[in-house]
Every structure is written in C-alpha cells, then in structure tokens.
Design an enzyme around this catalytic site. Structure first.
Site, PDB file in Angstrom:
ATOM      1  N   ARG A  20       0.827  -1.212   0.000  1.00 28.17           N
ATOM      2  CA  ARG A  20       0.000   0.000   0.000  1.00 28.17           C
ATOM      3  C   ARG A  20       0.862   1.263   0.000  1.00 28.17           C
ATOM      4  NH1 ARG A  20      -5.498  -1.349   3.320  1.00 28.17           N
ATOM      5  NH2 ARG A  20      -5.233  -3.588   3.361  1.00 28.17           N
ATOM      6  N   THR A  66      11.047  -3.763   1.616  1.00 31.04           N
ATOM      7  CA  THR A  66      10.133  -4.578   2.411  1.00 31.04           C
ATOM      8  C   THR A  66      10.458  -6.061   2.261  1.00 31.04           C
ATOM      9  OG1 THR A  66       7.816  -4.863   3.027  1.00 31.04           O
ATOM     10  CG2 THR A  66       8.250  -4.590   0.682  1.00 31.04           C
ATOM     11  N   LYS A  70      14.555  -6.908   3.964  1.00 29.42           N
ATOM     12  CA  LYS A  70      14.894  -5.912   4.987  1.00 29.42           C
ATOM     13  C   LYS A  70      16.189  -6.218   5.751  1.00 29.42           C
ATOM     14  CE  LYS A  70      11.187  -3.998   7.166  1.00 29.42           C
ATOM     15  NZ  LYS A  70       9.836  -3.913   7.769  1.00 29.42           N
ATOM     16  N   ASP A  82      22.542   3.481  13.425  1.00 27.19           N
ATOM     17  CA  ASP A  82      22.644   2.649  14.641  1.00 27.19           C
ATOM     18  C   ASP A  82      21.331   1.921  14.901  1.00 27.19           C
ATOM     19  OD1 ASP A  82      25.180   3.462  14.986  1.00 27.19           O
ATOM     20  OD2 ASP A  82      24.752   4.918  16.582  1.00 27.19           O
ATOM     21  N   ASN A  91      14.423  -0.383   6.358  1.00 26.17           N
ATOM     22  CA  ASN A  91      13.243  -0.265   5.483  1.00 26.17           C
ATOM     23  C   ASN A  91      13.267   0.995   4.640  1.00 26.17           C
ATOM     24  OD1 ASN A  91      12.705   1.653   7.423  1.00 26.17           O
ATOM     25  ND2 ASN A  91      10.532   1.175   7.566  1.00 26.17           N
ATOM     26  N   ASP A 107      10.604   1.820  11.232  1.00 26.85           N
ATOM     27  CA  ASP A 107       9.458   1.082  11.794  1.00 26.85           C
ATOM     28  C   ASP A 107       9.212   1.451  13.259  1.00 26.85           C
ATOM     29  OD1 ASP A 107       8.735  -0.318   9.511  1.00 26.85           O
ATOM     30  OD2 ASP A 107      10.112  -1.971   9.936  1.00 26.85           O
ATOM     31  N   GLY A 133       4.915 -11.893  20.333  1.00 26.61           N
ATOM     32  CA  GLY A 133       5.655 -12.137  19.095  1.00 26.61           C
ATOM     33  C   GLY A 133       7.098 -11.714  19.205  1.00 26.61           C
ATOM     34  N   GLY A 135       9.291 -11.746  16.123  1.00 29.59           N
ATOM     35  CA  GLY A 135       9.814 -11.698  14.755  1.00 29.59           C
ATOM     36  C   GLY A 135      10.443 -10.338  14.473  1.00 29.59           C
ATOM     37  N   TYR A 224      -3.333  -4.814  10.481  1.00 30.58           N
ATOM     38  CA  TYR A 224      -4.305  -3.769  10.121  1.00 30.58           C
ATOM     39  C   TYR A 224      -5.318  -4.250   9.082  1.00 30.58           C
ATOM     40  CZ  TYR A 224      -1.012  -3.054   6.311  1.00 30.58           C
ATOM     41  OH  TYR A 224      -0.171  -3.242   5.235  1.00 30.58           O
TER      42      TYR A 224
HETATM   43  P1  ATR Z   1       7.276  -9.973  11.263  1.00 30.17           P
HETATM   44  O1  ATR Z   1       8.479  -9.444  10.540  1.00 30.17           O
HETATM   45  O2  ATR Z   1       5.981  -9.370  10.797  1.00 30.17           O
HETATM   46  O3  ATR Z   1       7.431  -9.907  12.746  1.00 30.17           O
HETATM   47  P2  ATR Z   1       7.895 -12.783  11.331  1.00 30.17           P
HETATM   48  O4  ATR Z   1       9.331 -12.453  11.570  1.00 30.17           O
HETATM   49  O5  ATR Z   1       7.568 -13.888  10.382  1.00 30.17           O
HETATM   50  O6  ATR Z   1       7.128 -11.506  10.808  1.00 30.17           O
HETATM   51  O7  ATR Z   1       7.196 -13.061  12.749  1.00 30.17           O
HETATM   52  C1  ATR Z   1       5.894 -13.515  12.848  1.00 30.17           C
HETATM   53  C2  ATR Z   1       5.502 -13.607  14.321  1.00 30.17           C
HETATM   54  O8  ATR Z   1       4.177 -14.139  14.379  1.00 30.17           O
HETATM   55  C3  ATR Z   1       6.382 -14.555  15.125  1.00 30.17           C
HETATM   56  O9  ATR Z   1       6.467 -14.090  16.451  1.00 30.17           O
HETATM   57  C4  ATR Z   1       5.599 -15.855  15.033  1.00 30.17           C
HETATM   58  O10 ATR Z   1       5.853 -16.785  16.078  1.00 30.17           O
HETATM   59  P3  ATR Z   1       7.041 -17.889  15.903  1.00 30.17           P
HETATM   60  O11 ATR Z   1       8.299 -17.168  16.187  1.00 30.17           O
HETATM   61  O12 ATR Z   1       6.713 -18.922  16.899  1.00 30.17           O
HETATM   62  O13 ATR Z   1       6.941 -18.378  14.491  1.00 30.17           O
HETATM   63  C5  ATR Z   1       4.197 -15.327  15.174  1.00 30.17           C
HETATM   64  N1  ATR Z   1       3.205 -16.292  14.683  1.00 30.17           N
HETATM   65  C6  ATR Z   1       2.892 -16.572  13.398  1.00 30.17           C
HETATM   66  N2  ATR Z   1       1.935 -17.519  13.335  1.00 30.17           N
HETATM   67  C7  ATR Z   1       1.638 -17.869  14.630  1.00 30.17           C
HETATM   68  C8  ATR Z   1       0.742 -18.800  15.239  1.00 30.17           C
HETATM   69  N3  ATR Z   1      -0.084 -19.571  14.499  1.00 30.17           N
HETATM   70  N4  ATR Z   1       0.711 -18.878  16.583  1.00 30.17           N
HETATM   71  C9  ATR Z   1       1.519 -18.093  17.338  1.00 30.17           C
HETATM   72  N5  ATR Z   1       2.389 -17.184  16.822  1.00 30.17           N
HETATM   73  C10 ATR Z   1       2.460 -17.086  15.490  1.00 30.17           C
END
Ligand code: ATR
Length: 277
Positions: A20, A66, A70, A82, A91, A107, A133, A135, A224
């Site tokens: 978007r 993206t 990244k 940094d 990004n 971000d 989370g 990630g 979102y």
């Molecule tokens: P982003 O860059 O958007 O953070 P990512 O690095 O793929 O994307 O991270 C996705 C997050 O969603 C992770 O914390 C992931 O948990 P895992 O580290 O256990 O994979 C979490 N996530 C995705 N699907 C999930 C699910 N079904 N249940 C719980 N956590 C989930």
C-alpha cells in the site's frame, strides 16, 4: 542538470503487488503539489544489489525496502544507522549525492508516532509493556519502546527461543513469558502490543486469553487487515485505549518522504482514506 529531474522513489519487495506504500506516497505528492513519483518494484534477492546500484542513475532518490529484503539490505548499504543495526533490518534507503547508499529503519519511529497520535495520553514509563511475538516487527517495537522510556517489557512468543534471543540482545528490561502464559502478562501491562500475524485476514485466529486486559491500558495491534482485530475489539470492551495498526504503516513512511521529496507530510484522516480506498 540532475537537480531538474523529477525525483523518483519506490518500494522494493518480492512479491510486491499487495503493497500500500505507493498509495501513501502518491497521496502526499498530490496533496503537497510536489513533482515526483513512487512505484512498486518486484525484485528477487539475487538481483537486489544490481537494482539498488542502478536506481540512482535512473533518477531515484531513495526507496523503501520490504519483505523479504529488509535484513539482506544491511550488507548492501554503505552506511547503516545505529537503530537499523540494533533492529537488524532496514526499510528506508537514501541515495546520497556522493553515491553512498544510506539505510535506516523507521518502523520503530512509525510505531511510537502512531501510539502518540492514537493515544495522546500514553506514557511509556507508567508500567510494563506486554509484547506478543518475537519476529522482525517485534525487534523494532522493543527497541523503540525502550528508547521511548519503557523500563519493563514482558515478551511472549510461540517459539520461546526467539524471545530468549531478543532478551539476550535487548537486556534486562526484557522478561520472557511462556506462550501458554501469555494471557497472564496482560494483567500488569499498561501497554499491550501484538506483533504476531495472528488475527490477520487469512492467518491463524488470535487465541491468547484477553480477560486480563486492564482498563486504561493502551492496546495496539500491528495487524491492520482487518482494521478492528479481535484483540482491539476485546480491548475496547475492557475499557482500554485502542490504536489500530494502519497508522504505523503511515507514520513509518514519513521520514523517507521528507528526505526524498523535501516536505514532512501529515498523517491525517485523508491519508488513511487514501490507503483504504
Ligand atoms: P514480522 O516481521 O511481521 O514480525 P515474522 O518475523 O515472520 O514476521 O514473525 C511472525 C511472528 O508471528 C512470530 O512471532 C511468530 O511466532 P514464531 O516465532 O513462533 O513463528 C508469530 N506467529 C505466526 N503464526 C503464529 C501462530 N499460528 N501462533 C503463534 N504465533 C504465530
């Protein structure tokens, strides 16, 4: 002569059709009557460096980066800020006049700016922040929460070692909570952030128990689509202040737009409408 070219910017990803970002930047270019354009570029990782080195010769002043590039972009850029190093991803690239490629991560800025706009009374230091989370998005959120003055972060992730790894990087302000206990950390939290993909259209359902949410807590979801997630609905019902994730997408675009096109854009209702159209 170069100065008279129409400045170009864009977003590089693979795939990229869903992005978007062109809607956001084109809306601002139009709103502020600026010359320029912003395009989506689908580039495979094997071509990334060639493309990045070629774009400045074509009139590009910078690009957003993206998924999935990244992290890889950090090895291509000549200068990495940094905060991009701390987050481990960039990004936003600026193609400098001296030929150097400058990489930043906006971000965390976008995350905090969205919270400040959506919850004007939010005080990062009033209590622990619960982060779901671990990630890429969580790294930016944790770095920016600490930077904004949050002194305690409760972190829970389905795959616990990924949360432990973030704790070892970000230090003693971060405590790791087992995923099955994630609902419990909401009882103390004055800020709650979902950085997982749970609840996103097409992804798994958000099932963390939410009865512990505190009245008055500021709750935000990086998901979102849909705009009002199950987490935000439950938080509203519990008397929390809710902030949707669309604003983060919009605010993270502000620093790049300003550097490339020379005007600091407002994130307002018209910007949101442009992206939701
Ligand atoms: P982003 O860059 O958007 O953070 P990512 O690095 O793929 O994307 O991270 C996705 C997050 O969603 C992770 O914390 C992931 O948990 P895992 O580290 O256990 O994979 C979490 N996530 C995705 N699907 C999930 C699910 N079904 N249940 C719980 N956590 C989930």
């Amino acid at each position: 002569m170069t100065d008279h070219k129409i400045p170009l910017a864009g977003v590089i990803g693979h795939p990229i059709a869903h992005s978007r970002s062109p809607l956001v930047h084109r809306h601002w270019l139009k709103t502020y009557g600026l010359p320029g354009d912003y395009v989506a570029l689908d580039v495979r990782e094997s071509d990334l460096e060639d493309v990045i080195r070629t774009l400045p010769k074509m009139g590009f002043v910078g690009v957003n980066i993206t998924i999935p590039h990244k992290v890889a972009i950090l090895d291509i850029a000549d200068i990495v800020t940094d905060r991009a190093t701390l987050i481990g991803a960039a990004n936003t690239l600026i193609f400098r006049k001296d030929g150097k490629i400058h990489a930043d991560n906006t971000d965390g800025y976008g995350f905090i700016a969205n919270l400040r706009q959506g919850a004007p009374g939010w005080k990062p230091s009033t209590g622990p922040a619960a982060v779901l989370g671990a990630g890429g998005a969580a790294r930016a959120v944790i770095a920016s929460l600490i930077d904004a003055g949050t002194t305690e972060i409760l972190l829970s992730n389905r795959t616990r070692p990924k949360a432990e790894a973030l704790k070892s990087e970000f230090g003693s302000k971060v405590s790791v909570i087992d995923w099955v206990q994630a609902g419990n950390m909401l009882e103390e939290a004055t800020t709650v952030v979902n950085t997982t993909s749970l609840g996103m259209t097409g992804a798994a359902e958000f099932r963390v128990p939410l009865d512990g949410l505190r009245r008055g807590a500021v709750v935000t979801d990086l998901v979102y689509a849909p705009l009002r997630t199950k987490l935000l609905e439950a938080a509203d019902a519990a008397g929390c202040v809710t902030v949707d994730g669309l604003g983060m997408l919009l605010h993270q675009a502000v620093p790049g737009f300003e550097r490339w096109f020379g005007v600091r854009p407002e994130v307002d209702a018209a910007t949101r409408a442009a992206v939701l159209e």
